[in-house]
Scaffold this active site. Structure first.
Site, PDB file in Angstrom:
ATOM      1  N   ASP A 196     -41.328  28.387 -45.404  1.00  0.00           N
ATOM      2  CA  ASP A 196     -40.312  27.900 -46.205  1.00  0.00           C
ATOM      3  C   ASP A 196     -39.874  26.396 -45.837  1.00  0.00           C
ATOM      4  O   ASP A 196     -39.064  26.387 -45.202  1.00  0.00           O
ATOM      5  CB  ASP A 196     -39.397  28.819 -46.650  1.00  0.00           C
ATOM      6  CG  ASP A 196     -38.223  28.543 -47.555  1.00  0.00           C
ATOM      7  OD1 ASP A 196     -38.442  27.178 -48.152  1.00  0.00           O
ATOM      8  OD2 ASP A 196     -37.500  29.193 -47.830  1.00  0.00           O
ATOM      9  N   HIS A 201     -32.755  23.410 -46.170  1.00  0.00           N
ATOM     10  CA  HIS A 201     -32.552  23.614 -45.239  1.00  0.00           C
ATOM     11  C   HIS A 201     -32.721  23.045 -43.789  1.00  0.00           C
ATOM     12  O   HIS A 201     -32.545  23.338 -42.426  1.00  0.00           O
ATOM     13  CB  HIS A 201     -33.419  25.076 -44.682  1.00  0.00           C
ATOM     14  CG  HIS A 201     -33.243  26.060 -45.957  1.00  0.00           C
ATOM     15  ND1 HIS A 201     -32.106  26.665 -46.204  1.00  0.00           N
ATOM     16  CD2 HIS A 201     -34.269  26.492 -46.663  1.00  0.00           C
ATOM     17  CE1 HIS A 201     -32.500  27.570 -47.275  1.00  0.00           C
ATOM     18  NE2 HIS A 201     -33.535  27.310 -47.693  1.00  0.00           N
ATOM     19  N   ILE A 216     -28.351  24.216 -44.741  1.00  0.00           N
ATOM     20  CA  ILE A 216     -27.823  26.000 -44.624  1.00  0.00           C
ATOM     21  C   ILE A 216     -29.006  26.770 -44.157  1.00  0.00           C
ATOM     22  O   ILE A 216     -30.201  26.280 -44.238  1.00  0.00           O
ATOM     23  CB  ILE A 216     -27.334  26.461 -45.936  1.00  0.00           C
ATOM     24  CG1 ILE A 216     -28.444  26.490 -47.140  1.00  0.00           C
ATOM     25  CG2 ILE A 216     -26.173  25.790 -46.438  1.00  0.00           C
ATOM     26  CD1 ILE A 216     -28.133  27.308 -48.421  1.00  0.00           C
ATOM     27  N   GLY A 219     -31.775  32.075 -46.716  1.00  0.00           N
ATOM     28  CA  GLY A 219     -31.322  33.408 -47.207  1.00  0.00           C
ATOM     29  C   GLY A 219     -32.249  34.360 -46.568  1.00  0.00           C
ATOM     30  O   GLY A 219     -31.854  35.386 -45.859  1.00  0.00           O
TER      31      GLY A 219
END
Length: 292
Positions: A196, A201, A216, A219
């Site tokens: 990913d 991110h 961030i 998830g």
């Protein structure tokens, strides 16, 4: 064009997906395995430890069921920085092999109007060379600013309701178990090597477009940390006893945050969970895990 409702219920073309033993090892490191004690979780972080056979973390199922490399189906015309991962579920039909090849077919099962945005749900089924299902994964993406266009839904392939629609309430008692893990400041940079590469991110400027003051954590990285806690607490670290998991991403996590997984047993083979940061903010809500 906003969201393309005509995609709902139409399966995409099957996409081949494969992984090697090294991919499973890298994923385990990306979700914190061995970080606090390198001599623990060696079944998931090494392939040549004497007397320890390599195994695969159950949450790797989500990656195994991702249709990478095939033709991308455009959901619509929107800024990708406004899309966040909202929910994730998977069901294992059999334990994951250390290395494997599958065919993944993905279907958008719903585009739901949530007012300030839209929730897009997708189901992906990974089948082996004999056509037997290995993983059924369901995910939801919330696209900010895409509400107001109505809702469209289709039946899931297994006939089950979406895991996110099941009734859920936090038990009115202290958790039966509480597991605490600390993420690394560079956790997102490590986890992204599992595939990913969303700049949300890693790229501060891209994260700012999404409304965040810094990148961030994925998830699914928080989801993987949580899955490790469930595996070791409920299943005695045995992946064959871990069958299904659902969680709703309710707040962002930042690399370096401490994660606290609260777990309530809810019958013989089912448990509920919430994952929080150290200050009590719930970051994965409405969690359900099925095990044996």
């Amino acid at each position: 064009m906003a969201l393309d409702h005509e995609l709902v219920g139409v399966p995409g073309e099957p996409v081949p997906r494969s992984w090697e033993a090294t991919d499973a090892l890298l994923y385990a490191l990306g979700v914190g395995a061995g970080a606090e004690d390198p001599q623990r979780e060696l079944a998931f972080t090494t392939e040549n430890t004497e007397g320890v056979a390599q195994r695969v973390l159950p949450t790797f199922a989500v990656l195994a069921a991702q249709a990478r490399g095939g033709p991308r189906r455009r959901l619509g015309d929107f800024d990708p920085a406004r899309l966040v991962h909202a929910e994730q579920a998977f069901r294992l039909h059999r334990p994951l092999p250390v290395a494997g090849s599958v065919s993944v077919t993905s279907t958008v099962t719903a585009m739901l109007d949530k007012g300030r945005g839209a929730l897009v749900r997708t189901e992906s089924v990974a089948t082996d060379a004999d056509g037997r299902p290995l993983v059924t994964a369901s995910s939801g993406a919330f696209i900010m600013g895409e509400g107001g266009a109505g809702s469209v839904s289709a039946e899931r392939s297994d006939g089950r309701p979406s895991p996110g629609d099941e009734p859920w309430s936090r038990p009115d008692r202290e958790p039966d178990h509480r597991v605490v893990y600390r993420t690394r400041p560079d956790q997102a940079l490590l986890y992204r090597l599992s595939g990913d590469r969303n700049p949300l991110h890693s790229d501060p400027a891209f994260a700012a477009r999404g409304g965040f003051d810094r990148p961030i954590l994925h998830g699914l990285c928080t989801y993987g940390f949580t899955g490790r806690a469930l595996l070791h607490t409920l299943c005695d670290s045995d992946p064959e006893r871990f069958h299904a998991m659902y969680g709703r991403f309710s707040r962002p996590v930042f690399p370096g945050d401490v994660l606290v997984v609260n777990l309530w047993r809810d019958g013989e083979n089912r448990a509920l969970f919430q994952t929080q940061t150290e200050d009590g903010t719930v970051v994965i809500d409405r969690g359900v895990v099925h095990h044996s």
